[in-house]
Scaffold this motif. Structure first.
Motif, PDB file in Angstrom:
ATOM      1  N   THR A   1       0.863  -1.172   0.000  1.00 19.10           N
ATOM      2  CA  THR A   1       0.000   0.000   0.000  1.00 19.10           C
ATOM      3  C   THR A   1       0.900   1.223   0.000  1.00 19.10           C
ATOM      4  O   THR A   1       1.530   1.537   1.010  1.00 19.10           O
ATOM      5  N   GLY A   2       0.982   1.900  -1.154  1.00 15.38           N
ATOM      6  CA  GLY A   2       1.914   3.019  -1.252  1.00 15.38           C
ATOM      7  C   GLY A   2       3.331   2.512  -1.092  1.00 15.38           C
ATOM      8  O   GLY A   2       3.761   1.606  -1.804  1.00 15.38           O
ATOM      9  N   ASN A   3       4.061   3.056  -0.138  1.00 23.41           N
ATOM     10  CA  ASN A   3       5.433   2.617   0.123  1.00 23.41           C
ATOM     11  C   ASN A   3       5.532   1.757   1.380  1.00 23.41           C
ATOM     12  O   ASN A   3       6.598   1.658   1.975  1.00 23.41           O
ATOM     13  N   TYR A   4       4.432   1.161   1.778  1.00 22.30           N
ATOM     14  CA  TYR A   4       4.405   0.368   3.006  1.00 22.30           C
ATOM     15  C   TYR A   4       3.903  -1.047   2.743  1.00 22.30           C
ATOM     16  O   TYR A   4       3.142  -1.280   1.807  1.00 22.30           O
ATOM     17  N   PHE A   5       4.345  -1.976   3.568  1.00 17.93           N
ATOM     18  CA  PHE A   5       3.780  -3.323   3.550  1.00 17.93           C
ATOM     19  C   PHE A   5       3.735  -3.831   4.987  1.00 17.93           C
ATOM     20  O   PHE A   5       4.482  -3.374   5.853  1.00 17.93           O
ATOM     21  N   HIS A   6       2.852  -4.751   5.253  1.00 17.88           N
ATOM     22  CA  HIS A   6       2.687  -5.299   6.599  1.00 17.88           C
ATOM     23  C   HIS A   6       3.679  -6.443   6.816  1.00 17.88           C
ATOM     24  O   HIS A   6       3.859  -7.307   5.955  1.00 17.88           O
TER      25      HIS A   6
ATOM     26  N   TYR B   1      15.870  -2.438   1.455  1.00 21.25           N
ATOM     27  CA  TYR B   1      14.852  -1.925   0.546  1.00 21.25           C
ATOM     28  C   TYR B   1      14.560  -0.467   0.903  1.00 21.25           C
ATOM     29  O   TYR B   1      13.763  -0.175   1.788  1.00 21.25           O
ATOM     30  N   ALA B   2      15.231   0.432   0.186  1.00 25.46           N
ATOM     31  CA  ALA B   2      15.182   1.851   0.541  1.00 25.46           C
ATOM     32  C   ALA B   2      13.837   2.496   0.215  1.00 25.46           C
ATOM     33  O   ALA B   2      13.461   3.495   0.834  1.00 25.46           O
ATOM     34  N   ASN B   3      13.093   1.953  -0.727  1.00 23.98           N
ATOM     35  CA  ASN B   3      11.874   2.620  -1.195  1.00 23.98           C
ATOM     36  C   ASN B   3      10.592   2.056  -0.610  1.00 23.98           C
ATOM     37  O   ASN B   3       9.498   2.452  -1.013  1.00 23.98           O
ATOM     38  N   VAL B   4      10.712   1.133   0.319  1.00 22.35           N
ATOM     39  CA  VAL B   4       9.513   0.561   0.926  1.00 22.35           C
ATOM     40  C   VAL B   4       9.773   0.329   2.414  1.00 22.35           C
ATOM     41  O   VAL B   4      10.878  -0.043   2.804  1.00 22.35           O
ATOM     42  N   THR B   5       8.778   0.611   3.243  1.00 23.39           N
ATOM     43  CA  THR B   5       8.931   0.537   4.697  1.00 23.39           C
ATOM     44  C   THR B   5       7.949  -0.471   5.292  1.00 23.39           C
ATOM     45  O   THR B   5       6.758  -0.427   4.974  1.00 23.39           O
ATOM     46  N   PRO B   6       8.430  -1.370   6.137  1.00 19.75           N
ATOM     47  CA  PRO B   6       7.509  -2.331   6.751  1.00 19.75           C
ATOM     48  C   PRO B   6       6.708  -1.709   7.893  1.00 19.75           C
ATOM     49  O   PRO B   6       7.228  -0.896   8.659  1.00 19.75           O
ATOM     50  N   VAL B   7       5.454  -2.078   7.979  1.00 18.76           N
ATOM     51  CA  VAL B   7       4.647  -1.764   9.158  1.00 18.76           C
ATOM     52  C   VAL B   7       4.712  -3.001  10.043  1.00 18.76           C
ATOM     53  O   VAL B   7       4.114  -4.036   9.738  1.00 18.76           O
ATOM     54  N   GLU B   8       5.473  -2.901  11.129  1.00 18.19           N
ATOM     55  CA  GLU B   8       5.728  -4.081  11.952  1.00 18.19           C
ATOM     56  C   GLU B   8       4.558  -4.393  12.886  1.00 18.19           C
ATOM     57  O   GLU B   8       4.039  -3.498  13.562  1.00 18.19           O
ATOM     58  N   HIS B   9       4.186  -5.662  12.924  1.00 16.54           N
ATOM     59  CA  HIS B   9       3.226  -6.174  13.898  1.00 16.54           C
ATOM     60  C   HIS B   9       3.976  -7.246  14.681  1.00 16.54           C
ATOM     61  O   HIS B   9       4.262  -8.318  14.143  1.00 16.54           O
TER      62      HIS B   9
END
Length: 278
Positions: free
Chosen positions: A4-9, A32-40
């Motif tokens: 989703t955009g530049n984020y992934f779960h 991976y400089a262009n994508v940021t994880p949303v940590e759970h």
């Protein structure tokens, strides 16, 4: 896997503290400089009921699932759910355990959180942490001979966080600031046991870090602290002292705390080997 955009779960499921998972996941995600994880993060997952909540959240926010679970029933349910909703999952310690088992020819004990046992190594780290906190920023210099490592350096060379990091590795670490015009503790001149490491950084880097420090404190009047010539003089002063007392020197300008600590650990290990060989 879609993002989703530049984020992934990113779902991290552990039956212990989750530290192993977090370390591995962040090491890979950093590539991976262009994508940021949303940590759970789900620590201490040891029952079916606890896993139910995890599976529900994974289903609500699909993404990558990494896990360190030893209970086979929990692993089976987690992998089945990931297959059902078509998302990737991977056991971080599973392949390593299989490799150990194949080489050693013995089964695992299946003890959850076995690496966190209250053994002698654990209490060594606690002792080192207590020592390092007691001997932070030039305190209690009368006990410096009891250190494994002593860090010296001018202000904002990451002495304190590096000391704490090393203490968590079981290394009794003290740190002493070097300030022009203020004599160093005489104990530093006669040490025999500890490794003394002088931390250095370029004046430009020190000014940048110090400016951020002053802003966070709301102090805008401390001009000398960030004056280019004054900072350069501090750096030169620290280097002269290091040469005079033959301290090991380490440039931390572009090093993270972890990288600085790793370099110091190597210096410490090399010194220990050299002393054993003598």
């Amino acid at each position: 896997m879609p993002t989703t955009g530049n984020y992934f779960h990113l779902h991290l499921v552990s039956d212990s503290t989750g530290e192993t998972l977090i370390t591995v996941a962040r090491a890979v995600a950093a590539q991976y400089a262009n994508v940021t994880p949303v940590e759970h993060v789900y620590p201490l997952v040891r029952s079916q009921k606890q896993l139910d909540r995890v599976l529900s959240e994974i289903e609500e926010a699909p993404g990558i699932v990494l896990f360190t679970l030893l209970e086979k029933d929990l692993v089976g349910r987690l992998e089945a759910k990931c297959q059902e909703i078509n998302i990737p999952s991977l056991s971080i310690i599973g392949p390593v355990m299989q490799l150990f088992q194949a080489y050693l020819g013995a089964p695992t004990t299946g003890r959850v959180g076995a690496q966190h046992t209250l053994n002698a190594e654990y209490f060594k780290r606690i002792d080192a942490l207590n020592y390092s906190m007691m001997h932070d920023d030039g305190q209690h210099v009368e006990g410096l001979e009891e250190a494994d490592v002593i860090l010296v350096g001018v202000s904002r060379t990451s002495k304190t966080p590096t000391s704490i990091y090393l203490a968590n590795r079981g290394i009794r670490t003290a740190n002493v600031p070097l300030v022009p015009g203020i004599p160093i503790p005489h104990q530093l001149e006669t040490l025999k046991k500890p490794l003394v490491v002088s931390l250095h950084a370029t004046p430009e880097r020190l000014i940048q870090v110090r400016q951020n420090r002053l802003l966070s404190m709301g102090d805008r009047d401390n001009d000398t602290y960030i004056d280019r010539q004054a900072v350069a003089d501090e750096v030169a002063f620290a280097r002269r002292l290091s040469a005079k007392f033959n301290w090991a020197q380490l440039d931390v300008t572009r090093r993270s705390i972890e990288e600085t600590a790793a370099a110091i650990l190597k210096l410490f290990t090399d010194r220990q080997r050299q002393r054993l060989a003598e």
